[in-house]
Scaffold this motif. Structure first.
Motif, PDB file in Angstrom:
ATOM      1  N   GLN A 233     -45.178  12.565 -10.524  1.00 11.20           N
ATOM      2  CA  GLN A 233     -44.972  13.865  -9.984  1.00 11.20           C
ATOM      3  C   GLN A 233     -44.869  14.988 -11.097  1.00 11.20           C
ATOM      4  O   GLN A 233     -44.236  14.627 -11.969  1.00 11.20           O
ATOM      5  CB  GLN A 233     -43.847  13.966  -9.054  1.00 11.20           C
ATOM      6  N   VAL A 234     -45.719  15.864 -11.020  1.00  6.36           N
ATOM      7  CA  VAL A 234     -45.537  16.950 -12.082  1.00  6.36           C
ATOM      8  C   VAL A 234     -45.310  18.240 -11.515  1.00  6.36           C
ATOM      9  O   VAL A 234     -45.228  18.652 -10.236  1.00  6.36           O
ATOM     10  CB  VAL A 234     -47.016  17.125 -12.308  1.00  6.36           C
ATOM     11  N   GLN A 235     -44.177  18.630 -12.284  1.00  5.91           N
ATOM     12  CA  GLN A 235     -43.540  20.107 -12.045  1.00  5.91           C
ATOM     13  C   GLN A 235     -43.897  21.071 -13.071  1.00  5.91           C
ATOM     14  O   GLN A 235     -43.887  20.740 -14.127  1.00  5.91           O
ATOM     15  CB  GLN A 235     -42.051  20.023 -12.052  1.00  5.91           C
ATOM     16  N   LEU A 236     -44.246  22.128 -12.520  1.00  5.69           N
ATOM     17  CA  LEU A 236     -44.588  23.232 -13.522  1.00  5.69           C
ATOM     18  C   LEU A 236     -43.665  24.363 -13.393  1.00  5.69           C
ATOM     19  O   LEU A 236     -43.385  25.045 -11.911  1.00  5.69           O
ATOM     20  CB  LEU A 236     -46.103  23.880 -13.417  1.00  5.69           C
ATOM     21  N   VAL A 237     -43.045  25.154 -14.382  1.00  4.87           N
ATOM     22  CA  VAL A 237     -42.210  26.276 -14.070  1.00  4.87           C
ATOM     23  C   VAL A 237     -42.611  27.203 -15.313  1.00  4.87           C
ATOM     24  O   VAL A 237     -42.521  26.931 -16.484  1.00  4.87           O
ATOM     25  CB  VAL A 237     -40.758  25.869 -14.636  1.00  4.87           C
ATOM     26  N   GLU A 238     -43.131  28.261 -14.735  1.00  2.00           N
ATOM     27  CA  GLU A 238     -43.627  29.415 -15.361  1.00  2.00           C
ATOM     28  C   GLU A 238     -42.293  30.280 -15.891  1.00  2.00           C
ATOM     29  O   GLU A 238     -41.526  30.560 -15.320  1.00  2.00           O
ATOM     30  CB  GLU A 238     -44.705  30.533 -14.597  1.00  2.00           C
ATOM     31  N   SER A 239     -42.570  31.053 -17.002  1.00  2.00           N
ATOM     32  CA  SER A 239     -41.596  32.199 -17.619  1.00  2.00           C
ATOM     33  C   SER A 239     -42.592  33.222 -18.124  1.00  2.00           C
ATOM     34  O   SER A 239     -43.733  32.957 -18.791  1.00  2.00           O
ATOM     35  CB  SER A 239     -40.537  31.409 -18.204  1.00  2.00           C
ATOM     36  N   GLY A 240     -41.805  34.339 -18.526  1.00  2.00           N
ATOM     37  CA  GLY A 240     -42.410  35.345 -19.533  1.00  2.00           C
ATOM     38  C   GLY A 240     -42.944  36.600 -18.694  1.00  2.00           C
ATOM     39  O   GLY A 240     -43.425  37.256 -19.644  1.00  2.00           O
ATOM     40  N   GLY A 241     -42.941  36.551 -17.273  1.00  2.00           N
ATOM     41  CA  GLY A 241     -43.316  37.832 -16.893  1.00  2.00           C
ATOM     42  C   GLY A 241     -42.667  38.809 -16.845  1.00  2.00           C
ATOM     43  O   GLY A 241     -41.463  38.743 -17.349  1.00  2.00           O
ATOM     44  N   GLY A 242     -42.930  39.952 -16.514  1.00  2.00           N
ATOM     45  CA  GLY A 242     -41.854  41.289 -16.654  1.00  2.00           C
ATOM     46  C   GLY A 242     -42.893  42.462 -16.395  1.00  2.00           C
ATOM     47  O   GLY A 242     -44.219  42.545 -16.031  1.00  2.00           O
ATOM     48  N   LEU A 243     -42.324  43.524 -16.672  1.00  2.75           N
ATOM     49  CA  LEU A 243     -42.841  44.823 -16.572  1.00  2.75           C
ATOM     50  C   LEU A 243     -43.269  45.273 -18.045  1.00  2.75           C
ATOM     51  O   LEU A 243     -42.547  45.294 -18.964  1.00  2.75           O
ATOM     52  CB  LEU A 243     -42.085  45.858 -15.892  1.00  2.75           C
ATOM     53  N   VAL A 244     -44.555  45.840 -18.285  1.00  4.31           N
ATOM     54  CA  VAL A 244     -44.852  46.505 -19.646  1.00  4.31           C
ATOM     55  C   VAL A 244     -45.784  47.639 -19.240  1.00  4.31           C
ATOM     56  O   VAL A 244     -46.434  47.676 -18.253  1.00  4.31           O
ATOM     57  CB  VAL A 244     -45.726  45.348 -20.255  1.00  4.31           C
ATOM     58  N   GLN A 245     -45.817  48.434 -20.400  1.00  7.09           N
ATOM     59  CA  GLN A 245     -46.762  49.697 -20.238  1.00  7.09           C
ATOM     60  C   GLN A 245     -48.208  49.140 -20.605  1.00  7.09           C
ATOM     61  O   GLN A 245     -48.517  48.072 -21.352  1.00  7.09           O
ATOM     62  CB  GLN A 245     -46.222  50.607 -21.305  1.00  7.09           C
ATOM     63  N   ALA A 246     -48.973  49.924 -20.182  1.00  4.42           N
ATOM     64  CA  ALA A 246     -50.418  49.690 -20.267  1.00  4.42           C
ATOM     65  C   ALA A 246     -50.758  49.507 -21.974  1.00  4.42           C
ATOM     66  O   ALA A 246     -50.105  50.368 -22.370  1.00  4.42           O
ATOM     67  CB  ALA A 246     -51.309  50.698 -19.693  1.00  4.42           C
ATOM     68  N   GLY A 247     -51.587  48.624 -22.352  1.00  5.50           N
ATOM     69  CA  GLY A 247     -51.854  48.666 -23.842  1.00  5.50           C
ATOM     70  C   GLY A 247     -50.811  47.638 -24.316  1.00  5.50           C
ATOM     71  O   GLY A 247     -50.995  47.177 -25.514  1.00  5.50           O
ATOM     72  N   GLY A 248     -49.808  47.084 -23.724  1.00  7.11           N
ATOM     73  CA  GLY A 248     -48.708  46.358 -24.445  1.00  7.11           C
ATOM     74  C   GLY A 248     -49.140  44.724 -23.974  1.00  7.11           C
ATOM     75  O   GLY A 248     -50.240  44.441 -23.618  1.00  7.11           O
ATOM     76  N   SER A 249     -48.183  43.876 -24.447  1.00  9.87           N
ATOM     77  CA  SER A 249     -48.253  42.553 -24.437  1.00  9.87           C
ATOM     78  C   SER A 249     -47.173  41.802 -23.758  1.00  9.87           C
ATOM     79  O   SER A 249     -46.085  42.086 -23.757  1.00  9.87           O
ATOM     80  CB  SER A 249     -48.482  42.050 -25.990  1.00  9.87           C
ATOM     81  N   LEU A 250     -47.606  40.558 -23.260  1.00 13.17           N
ATOM     82  CA  LEU A 250     -46.630  39.634 -22.899  1.00 13.17           C
ATOM     83  C   LEU A 250     -47.399  38.123 -22.972  1.00 13.17           C
ATOM     84  O   LEU A 250     -48.434  37.907 -23.058  1.00 13.17           O
ATOM     85  CB  LEU A 250     -46.673  39.779 -21.446  1.00 13.17           C
ATOM     86  N   ARG A 251     -46.301  37.366 -23.163  1.00 12.18           N
ATOM     87  CA  ARG A 251     -46.546  35.671 -23.368  1.00 12.18           C
ATOM     88  C   ARG A 251     -46.123  34.939 -22.226  1.00 12.18           C
ATOM     89  O   ARG A 251     -44.682  35.059 -21.936  1.00 12.18           O
ATOM     90  CB  ARG A 251     -46.278  35.381 -24.786  1.00 12.18           C
ATOM     91  N   LEU A 252     -47.013  34.315 -21.352  1.00 10.56           N
ATOM     92  CA  LEU A 252     -46.582  33.685 -20.294  1.00 10.56           C
ATOM     93  C   LEU A 252     -46.516  32.256 -20.770  1.00 10.56           C
ATOM     94  O   LEU A 252     -47.316  31.587 -21.505  1.00 10.56           O
ATOM     95  CB  LEU A 252     -47.373  33.719 -19.148  1.00 10.56           C
ATOM     96  N   SER A 253     -45.337  31.454 -20.390  1.00  5.61           N
ATOM     97  CA  SER A 253     -45.192  30.067 -20.529  1.00  5.61           C
ATOM     98  C   SER A 253     -45.049  29.212 -19.320  1.00  5.61           C
ATOM     99  O   SER A 253     -44.602  29.626 -18.319  1.00  5.61           O
ATOM    100  CB  SER A 253     -43.664  29.695 -21.656  1.00  5.61           C
ATOM    101  N   CYS A 254     -45.672  28.135 -19.555  1.00  4.75           N
ATOM    102  CA  CYS A 254     -45.752  26.928 -18.325  1.00  4.75           C
ATOM    103  C   CYS A 254     -45.258  25.739 -18.928  1.00  4.75           C
ATOM    104  O   CYS A 254     -45.880  25.143 -19.491  1.00  4.75           O
ATOM    105  CB  CYS A 254     -46.975  26.987 -17.820  1.00  4.75           C
ATOM    106  N   ALA A 255     -43.924  25.335 -18.380  1.00  2.02           N
ATOM    107  CA  ALA A 255     -43.485  24.265 -18.927  1.00  2.02           C
ATOM    108  C   ALA A 255     -43.762  23.064 -17.809  1.00  2.02           C
ATOM    109  O   ALA A 255     -43.515  23.230 -16.815  1.00  2.02           O
ATOM    110  CB  ALA A 255     -41.929  24.353 -19.046  1.00  2.02           C
ATOM    111  N   ALA A 256     -44.167  21.813 -18.410  1.00  2.59           N
ATOM    112  CA  ALA A 256     -44.773  20.786 -17.500  1.00  2.59           C
ATOM    113  C   ALA A 256     -43.827  19.704 -17.708  1.00  2.59           C
ATOM    114  O   ALA A 256     -43.664  19.318 -18.872  1.00  2.59           O
ATOM    115  CB  ALA A 256     -46.255  20.696 -17.532  1.00  2.59           C
ATOM    116  N   SER A 257     -43.433  18.867 -16.346  1.00  2.00           N
ATOM    117  CA  SER A 257     -42.926  17.637 -16.682  1.00  2.00           C
ATOM    118  C   SER A 257     -44.084  16.745 -16.371  1.00  2.00           C
ATOM    119  O   SER A 257     -44.742  16.889 -15.580  1.00  2.00           O
ATOM    120  CB  SER A 257     -41.854  17.531 -15.660  1.00  2.00           C
TER     121      SER A 257
END
Length: 114
Positions: free
Chosen positions: A1-25
């Motif tokens: 069984q694989v579980q995936l947990v995302e993080s890193g989302g949010g609110l950002v202004q146009a032109g900005g950056s975000l990094r999403l992560s997905c931790a898998a078991s």
């Protein structure tokens, strides 16, 4: 069984950056292709980027040159670096593990304000 947990989302202004992560078991992480999808309100879920078992990558035309998918097999984690964000990138972003059966994460909201 694989579980995936995302993080890193949010609110950002146009032109900005975000990094999403997905931790898998699960021990199969390192041999499965992994991907990020996104779904905007009222729209279908679309493929954003994929990283293959050998580390190759592929991107939707709409994000080429702005987004980068990567994976760290030692940490069982896949990342999505998103730069030069646009309001049209606003969506729930889902991590996806290819396999039998495939697996989805729960999603993380990304909102880009103009």
């Amino acid at each position: 069984q694989v579980q995936l947990v995302e993080s890193g989302g949010g609110l950002v202004q146009a032109g900005g950056s975000l990094r999403l992560s997905c931790a898998a078991s699960g021990s199969t992480f390192s041999i499965n292709p992994m991907a990020w999808y996104r779904q905007a309100p009222g729209k279908q879920r679309d493929l954003v980027a994929v990283t293959t078992r050998s580390g190759g990558t592929n991107y939707a035309d709409s994000v080429k040159g702005r987004f980068t998918i990567s994976r760290d097999n030692a940490k069982n984690t896949v990342y999505l670096q998103m730069n030069s964000l646009k309001p049209e990138d606003t969506a729930v972003y889902y991590c996806f593990a290819f396999g039998s059966p495939p697996h989805w994460g729960q999603g993380t909201q990304v909102t880009v304000s103009s």
